[in-house]
Scaffold this active site. Structure first.
Site, short mmCIF file in Angstrom:
data_model
loop_
_atom_site.label_atom_id
_atom_site.label_comp_id
_atom_site.label_asym_id
_atom_site.label_seq_id
_atom_site.Cartn_x
_atom_site.Cartn_y
_atom_site.Cartn_z
N CYS A 1 0.65 -1.11 0.03
CA CYS A 1 0.26 0.10 0.08
C CYS A 1 1.02 1.33 0.02
O CYS A 1 0.61 2.25 -0.92
CB CYS A 1 -0.78 0.00 1.12
SG CYS A 1 -1.90 1.54 1.42
N CYS B 1 -1.72 1.66 -3.12
CA CYS B 1 -2.59 2.86 -2.92
C CYS B 1 -1.83 4.11 -2.81
O CYS B 1 -2.41 5.22 -3.65
CB CYS B 1 -3.42 2.67 -1.47
SG CYS B 1 -3.37 1.17 -1.08
N LYS C 1 -0.10 5.29 -5.91
CA LYS C 1 -1.29 5.41 -6.90
C LYS C 1 -2.12 6.60 -6.85
O LYS C 1 -2.17 7.39 -8.11
CB LYS C 1 -2.04 4.08 -6.91
CG LYS C 1 -3.10 3.91 -8.03
CD LYS C 1 -4.48 4.16 -7.59
CE LYS C 1 -4.91 3.81 -6.24
NZ LYS C 1 -5.62 2.49 -6.25
N TYR D 1 -9.46 -3.31 -11.37
CA TYR D 1 -9.31 -1.89 -10.98
C TYR D 1 -7.94 -1.12 -11.11
O TYR D 1 -7.73 0.01 -11.69
CB TYR D 1 -9.98 -1.59 -9.64
CG TYR D 1 -8.93 -2.01 -8.21
CD1 TYR D 1 -8.08 -0.91 -7.82
CD2 TYR D 1 -8.70 -3.16 -7.76
CE1 TYR D 1 -7.10 -1.33 -6.82
CE2 TYR D 1 -7.79 -3.66 -6.80
CZ TYR D 1 -7.05 -2.71 -6.26
OH TYR D 1 -6.25 -2.82 -5.27
N GLU E 1 -7.36 1.79 -13.47
CA GLU E 1 -6.69 3.30 -12.93
C GLU E 1 -5.30 3.47 -13.42
O GLU E 1 -5.16 4.94 -13.85
CB GLU E 1 -6.36 2.72 -11.36
CG GLU E 1 -7.55 2.69 -10.58
CD GLU E 1 -7.17 2.41 -8.95
OE1 GLU E 1 -8.00 2.75 -8.23
OE2 GLU E 1 -6.06 1.76 -8.70
N HIS F 1 -27.07 21.34 0.18
CA HIS F 1 -27.14 21.97 -1.34
C HIS F 1 -26.13 22.93 -1.38
O HIS F 1 -25.88 24.01 -0.14
CB HIS F 1 -28.66 22.37 -1.09
CG HIS F 1 -28.63 22.91 -2.77
ND1 HIS F 1 -28.96 22.26 -3.69
CD2 HIS F 1 -28.82 24.17 -3.20
CE1 HIS F 1 -29.17 23.10 -4.82
NE2 HIS F 1 -29.14 23.93 -4.40
N GLU G 1 -26.33 15.24 -2.47
CA GLU G 1 -27.70 15.40 -2.16
C GLU G 1 -28.48 14.43 -2.90
O GLU G 1 -29.55 14.22 -2.42
CB GLU G 1 -27.91 16.74 -1.98
CG GLU G 1 -28.06 17.38 -3.44
CD GLU G 1 -28.57 18.90 -3.39
OE1 GLU G 1 -29.53 19.33 -2.63
OE2 GLU G 1 -27.59 19.79 -4.23
C1 FAD Z 1 -1.15 -0.72 -7.50
C2 FAD Z 1 -2.10 -1.19 -6.40
C3 FAD Z 1 -3.04 -0.37 -5.83
C4 FAD Z 1 -3.66 -0.51 -4.82
N1 FAD Z 1 -4.52 0.53 -4.50
C5 FAD Z 1 -5.39 0.05 -3.23
C6 FAD Z 1 -6.24 1.23 -2.95
O1 FAD Z 1 -6.64 2.25 -3.54
N2 FAD Z 1 -7.18 0.92 -1.80
C7 FAD Z 1 -6.90 -0.26 -1.10
O2 FAD Z 1 -7.61 -0.43 0.27
N3 FAD Z 1 -6.09 -1.19 -1.42
C8 FAD Z 1 -5.30 -1.05 -2.46
N4 FAD Z 1 -4.21 -1.97 -2.97
C9 FAD Z 1 -4.28 -3.25 -2.14
C10 FAD Z 1 -3.48 -3.03 -0.83
O3 FAD Z 1 -2.17 -2.60 -1.29
C11 FAD Z 1 -3.24 -4.20 -0.20
O4 FAD Z 1 -4.53 -4.90 0.01
C12 FAD Z 1 -2.57 -4.29 1.01
O5 FAD Z 1 -1.42 -3.75 0.98
C13 FAD Z 1 -2.29 -5.59 1.75
O6 FAD Z 1 -1.61 -5.63 2.91
P1 FAD Z 1 -0.77 -6.69 3.34
O7 FAD Z 1 -0.39 -6.62 4.92
O8 FAD Z 1 -1.79 -7.99 3.33
O9 FAD Z 1 0.23 -6.98 2.62
P2 FAD Z 1 1.61 -6.09 1.96
O10 FAD Z 1 1.21 -4.65 2.27
O11 FAD Z 1 1.80 -6.52 0.41
O12 FAD Z 1 2.69 -6.43 2.67
C14 FAD Z 1 3.33 -7.69 2.53
C15 FAD Z 1 4.63 -7.23 2.85
O13 FAD Z 1 5.19 -8.70 3.03
C16 FAD Z 1 6.77 -8.83 2.50
N5 FAD Z 1 7.12 -10.25 2.42
C17 FAD Z 1 6.68 -10.91 1.65
N6 FAD Z 1 7.25 -12.19 1.89
C18 FAD Z 1 8.08 -12.13 2.65
C19 FAD Z 1 9.02 -12.98 3.26
N7 FAD Z 1 9.04 -14.17 2.89
N8 FAD Z 1 9.77 -12.46 4.33
C20 FAD Z 1 9.74 -11.14 4.62
N9 FAD Z 1 8.89 -10.26 3.87
C21 FAD Z 1 7.93 -10.75 2.95
C22 FAD Z 1 6.50 -8.01 1.22
O14 FAD Z 1 7.63 -7.49 0.77
C23 FAD Z 1 5.34 -6.90 1.68
O15 FAD Z 1 6.13 -5.70 2.07
C24 FAD Z 1 -3.64 -1.77 -4.07
C25 FAD Z 1 -2.50 -2.59 -4.48
C26 FAD Z 1 -1.84 -2.29 -5.59
C27 FAD Z 1 -0.83 -3.39 -6.13
#
Ligand code: FAD
Length: 460
Positions: A43, A48, A51, A180, A184, A438, A443
């Site tokens: 994110c 997010c 983006k 999406y 976007e 308004h 609205e």
């Molecule tokens: C382009 C894009 C736009 C988005 N826009 C939106 C939006 O507008 N609104 C919204 O709500 N969501 C949006 N999302 C989705 C949102 O980013 C994710 O839902 C959110 O980040 C999920 O959080 P998470 O904690 O599950 O995983 P992540 O935030 O993906 O974090 C996981 C982390 O784990 C690390 N990792 C993975 N494997 C290992 C390992 N084995 N050892 C150590 N570290 C590891 C990764 O490097 C990463 O940093 C978007 C996603 C993308 C790709």
């Protein structure tokens, strides 16, 4: 068991992992969090936040044009991609710093390397080879862009990961996908001046959204000059001296400077060791969890995108928080995965909460539709033709509003508030009894009076 190194070991410092680690740390648990890329996760670093920054940048193109209708004259605005990316990078570095500070304040130990799971209570740091033990392990590894079927030349395409750091703005870009993220990015690149084509294998972009939104956004994109090629996939990507040539399944070719694949994301479980320790994985590799985010192994939990529930930041954060409350705060809590508001930050923007019309018709015996398509006040002077669409879907039996959908400016901001009303079970009568504010677009939701009828119903 010998004394454990930690009470909780979190793998992945993204939205879900960081929240869980901080809250558990706040309850006094001894917590470590491992991250293989950058603190903040998808994110903050490549989702997010960057983006939305790019979306804001892209919308100035329209703002400069619209300003003329309000008496402003602006000599040829100029845009510089490199300055935008540098500013975006500074903001992301600042946010990453805040995430680090939050973890430090909760006394969470940060380990900056990849980790795998080697047992129900053991993890291994890949770089250093160190093995560490913990009472509980939280998988919060998120997801990554998929590339789909391995076609010749696939190594030449970019994904959203690289799109944020392109050295220059492409003059021509093809975005593959109809979800999406694809939609976007198409809007961002097009508004910034790139000749933009979307290639999608389905019939219509944004599967799952209300049909009215899908149709109107398709219409808007086409009017803006974004070409949408449907029912096609790439069979081959060819790189020549100056171009990328995408070969489509119908034999046609498309030429561009960049081809971006946004065809879906896969949970990050590959090579994590979970299957060896008996954690059940789902059809696409996601961690199967119960309503308390517990996996099939008692000491291993998972939150966020890796669980394949709803891949959105607020959902990952809530799941991480509920996990920490339950396991370390003595406050068992689960998250409802219903009525999740969602937006597509396209231009025009769309946002929804609740059921789209087609699902409402499947689930309710009587459905009433209220909708208005109108030119927003601002457009009267700017001359912009894009209409705004507001749509309410009502269960005819209970009068409950079961879906709200908007296409137009500030759609996401309005839907966030409408989500509270839907959560409280608001009826159409409640919407109608709410005083209008308004002049606003929102609205319309409280002034819509006439039921909309399909042309055939109206005629009958
Ligand atoms: C382009 C894009 C736009 C988005 N826009 C939106 C939006 O507008 N609104 C919204 O709500 N969501 C949006 N999302 C989705 C949102 O980013 C994710 O839902 C959110 O980040 C999920 O959080 P998470 O904690 O599950 O995983 P992540 O935030 O993906 O974090 C996981 C982390 O784990 C690390 N990792 C993975 N494997 C290992 C390992 N084995 N050892 C150590 N570290 C590891 C990764 O490097 C990463 O940093 C978007 C996603 C993308 C790709």
């Amino acid at each position: 068991m010998d004394k454990l190194d930690y009470d909780l070991f979190v793998i992945g410092a993204g939205s879900g992992g960081v929240r869980a680690a901080r809250i558990a740390g706040g309850y006094g648990a001894k917590v470590a969090i491992a991250e293989e890329y950058r603190i903040g996760g998808t994110c903050v670093i490549r989702g997010c936040v960057p983006k939305k920054i790019l979306v804001y940048a892209s919308r100035f193109a329209d703002d400069f044009e619209d300003a003329r209708g309000f008496g402003w004259s602006i000599d040829e605005p100029k845009f510089d991609w490199a300055s935008l990316i540098a500013a975006k990078d500074r903001e992301i570095a600042r946010l990453e710093g805040l995430y680090r500070a939050g973890l430090a304040a909760a006394k969470v130990e940060v380990l900056e390397e990849r980790v795998t799971v080697t047992g129900p209570n053991t993890v291994q740091l890949v770089k250093s080879g160190r093995t560490l033990t913990a009472g509980k392990i939280l998988i919060a590894t998120g997801g990554s862009p998929m590339l789909g079927k391995a076609i010749p030349g696939i190594e030449h395409v970019i994904t959203s990961n690289e799109a944020f750091d392109l050295k220059r703005l492409p003059e021509r870009i093809i975005v593959a996908g109809g979800g999406y993220i694809a939609i976007e990015f198409a809007s961002i690149f097009s508004n910034l001046g790139a000749e933009t084509t979307i290639v999608y294998r389905g019939d219509k972009i944004l599967r799952g959204f209300d049909e009215d939104l899908r149709d109107r956004l398709t219409e808007a994109y086409t009017k803006q000059g974004i070409r949408i090629v449907t029912r096609q996939i790439f069979t081959r990507i060819e790189k020549t001296a100056g171009d990328l040539i995408g070969h489509l399944s119908n034999g046609a070719t498309l030429t561009a400077d960049e081809i971006m694949f946004a065809v879906g994301r896969a949970p990050n479980t590959s090579g994590l060791g979970l299957d060896q320790v008996g954690v059940e994985l789902g059809w696409n590799g996601h961690v199967v969890v119960n309503e308390y985010s517990k996996s099939s192994v008692d000491s291993i939990f998972a939150v966020g995108d890796v669980t394949g529930r709803a891949a959105l930041t607020p959902v990952a954060i809530r799941e991480g928080h509920a996990f920490a409350d339950t396991e370390f705060g003595g406050k068992p809590r689960m998250i409802e995965h219903t009525l999740i508001p969602t937006a597509v930050f396209s231009t025009p923007e769309i946002a929804s909460v609740g059921l789209p019309e087609h699902l409402a018709r499947e689930r309710c015996s009587d459905v009433h539709i209220y909708k208005a398509a109108f030119r927003p006040l601002k457009a009267t002077l700017s001359g912009r033709e894009q209409k705004m669409l507001m749509k309410l879907i009502v269960d005819g039996v209970s009068d409950k509003v079961v879906g709200c959908h908007i296409l137009g400016e500030d759609a996401a901001e309005i839907i966030q508030m409408a989500a509270i009303a839907l959560r409280l079970g608001a009826t159409k009568a409640d919407f109608g009894a709410t005083m209008a504010l308004h002049p606003t677009a929102a609205e319309e939701f409280v002034t819509l009076r006439e039921k909309w009828m399909a042309p055939t119903e109206a005629a009958g």
